[in-house]
Design an enzyme around this catalytic site. Structure first.
Site, PDB file in Angstrom:
ATOM      1  N   PHE A 147       0.864  -1.179   0.000  1.00  0.00           N
ATOM      2  CA  PHE A 147       0.000   0.000   0.000  1.00  0.00           C
ATOM      3  C   PHE A 147       0.897   1.224   0.000  1.00  0.00           C
ATOM      4  CE2 PHE A 147      -2.289   3.557   1.762  1.00  0.00           C
ATOM      5  CZ  PHE A 147      -3.449   3.530   1.007  1.00  0.00           C
ATOM      6  N   ASP A 232       9.527   2.954   1.747  1.00  0.00           N
ATOM      7  CA  ASP A 232       8.324   3.729   2.056  1.00  0.00           C
ATOM      8  C   ASP A 232       8.092   3.649   3.563  1.00  0.00           C
ATOM      9  OD1 ASP A 232       5.813   4.743   2.510  1.00  0.00           O
ATOM     10  OD2 ASP A 232       4.861   3.754   0.799  1.00  0.00           O
ATOM     11  N   LYS A 261       2.716  11.485   6.788  1.00  0.00           N
ATOM     12  CA  LYS A 261       1.876  11.292   7.961  1.00  0.00           C
ATOM     13  C   LYS A 261       2.410  11.999   9.201  1.00  0.00           C
ATOM     14  CE  LYS A 261      -0.418   7.134   6.265  1.00  0.00           C
ATOM     15  NZ  LYS A 261      -1.621   7.831   5.802  1.00  0.00           N
TER      16      LYS A 261
END
Length: 406
Positions: A147, A232, A261
């Site tokens: 993801f 990531d 984030k």
């Protein structure tokens, strides 16, 4: 005199959203109006312990005083210049972020998906200009069950049909291999490979933690193949796993790290591509950009986030409380929990399907005053703010035990 407008109830607000909001999410039926630390409060004043922390965007809790102060101070001075001009906040942000991550340069962006897209562009350009891959032949190897975001390029190399279906045609140039499989990865690398893009811990897939040595193996294979390692760390980075970055558990230094984030402190969207100078140095003016990327407000908040991490306090808290979380979940094994995976203060918990789906478990926990998020099947994710206390964490585990027993 006009009477003040009546505050709508949670049910009324949820119903009001239905005809006017696109249905791209299926949130739990709680309407948050206020928050502080690890707690949120709905419009009726009911309190809930936040065990999701905005998918790690709220690593430092809701409204952390140092981050709120940094935002307030910057709001009174300057919010946006665009990168058409310099700002007095950007240099310090980049200097301290590169020092924190052990990299050379920063490409500031806004969202996680933008950071991933930027990483892909940089890797391809590096492949053509440095590695010598023929034009338009560069490939990037990714892992199944990944993801990395929701843009059309990214969902094109997803193996989740819900994310992919109906959004093609997709960009070519990606090879998918099983996660945590070094032999498959090695077989996929060739002279056209620009980079390997992986999550050091797969979050959306259910907090999948690879075998010890996997990240070291990825680093060695990419080095041998003469391609880049893109990590990531948008969910796993910035303290979540008990280290600054998840790759730090194996002392691995990727060529490029993607951050997001938590970098915005739960206040503004901030992301960044941090990497080696010879990689990010391939970009020249006009070849990539973002109006809001690196804006003064984001840089001020991002610098304050880095300041919190520079002390090491939050990494230690994640490691110590992560041990409490793991111990608590181990005690539930065989008592409704059929499996779990954790790293630091982050866990994917597989619940016996006979007890309920992940969504149903989430709704039952909500009624107990605990907020979590389901993922595939009967799996829930736990990722509380790193500011949570041990007592609050044990209380959440007790609520999970109660729900499973019921």
């Amino acid at each position: 005199m006009t009477a003040p407008a009546r505050t709508r109830t949670s049910d009324e607000l949820i119903r009001a959203e239905e005809p006017v909001l696109a249905h791209n999410y299926h949130p739990l039926p709680v309407v948050v109006a206020r928050a502080e630390g690890a707690w949120v409060e709905d419009v009726e004043g009911r309190r809930y312990l936040d065990m999701l922390a905005g998918y790690s965007a709220l690593n430092f809790g809701h409204r952390h005083p140092a981050l709120i102060e940094a935002a307030h101070h910057q709001l009174d001075r300057l919010t946006l210049t665009s990168r058409a001009f310099h700002s007095d906040r950007l240099a310090e942000f980049a200097e301290r972020l590169t020092a924190l991550t052990g990299q050379d340069m920063v490409l500031p962006m806004n969202t996680g998906a933008e950071a991933v897209e930027s990483g892909i562009k940089v890797a391809r350009k590096w492949a053509y200009e440095v590695k010598g891959v023929p034009a338009d032949r560069a490939t990037i190897v990714v892992a199944a069950d990944n993801f990395h975001g929701r843009t059309t390029t990214i969902v094109g190399f997803s193996t989740d049909e819900t994310a992919r279906s109906g959004f093609g045609p997709f960009a070519p140039g990606f090879r998918i291999v099983p996660y945590n499989d070094l032999a498959a990865l090695e077989a996929a690398l060739d002279e056209t490979t620009a980079a390997v893009l992986i999550e050091p811990v797969q979050g959306e897939a259910g907090v999948i933690v690879p075998d010890d040595g996997y990240l070291t193996g990825v680093r060695e294979l990419t080095r041998r193949a003469g391609c880049l390692f893109l990590a990531d760390e948008i969910q796993s980075g910035l303290g979540r796993t008990g280290r600054t970055l998840a790759v730090d558990h194996e002392d691995v230094v990727p060529d490029v790290v993607l951050l997001g984030k938590a970098l915005g402190g739960g206040i503004v969207p901030v992301s960044a591509v941090v990497g080696r100078r010879e990689v990010l140095g391939v970009l020249r003016p006009g070849e990539h950009g973002s109006t809001f990327g690196g804006n003064p407000l984001s840089a001020a908040v991002g610098t304050a986030v880095v300041g919190l991490l520079e002390t090491g306090e939050f990494q230690r808290r994640a490691a110590e409380l992560g041990a409490v979380l793991r111990e608590g979940l181990a005690e539930l094994a065989g008592r409704g929990v059929v499996g779990f995976r954790s790293r630091g203060l982050w866990a994917g918990v597989d619940v016996d399907p006979a007890i309920g789906t992940g969504r149903e478990i989430g709704e039952r926990l909500m009624r107990e005053g605990v907020l979590v998020k389901d993922t595939h099947g009967s799996t829930i994710r736990l990722a509380p703010p790193l500011t949570i206390t041990e007592g609050e964490l044990r209380s959440a585990l007790a609520s999970l035990e109660k729900v499973l027993a019921a």
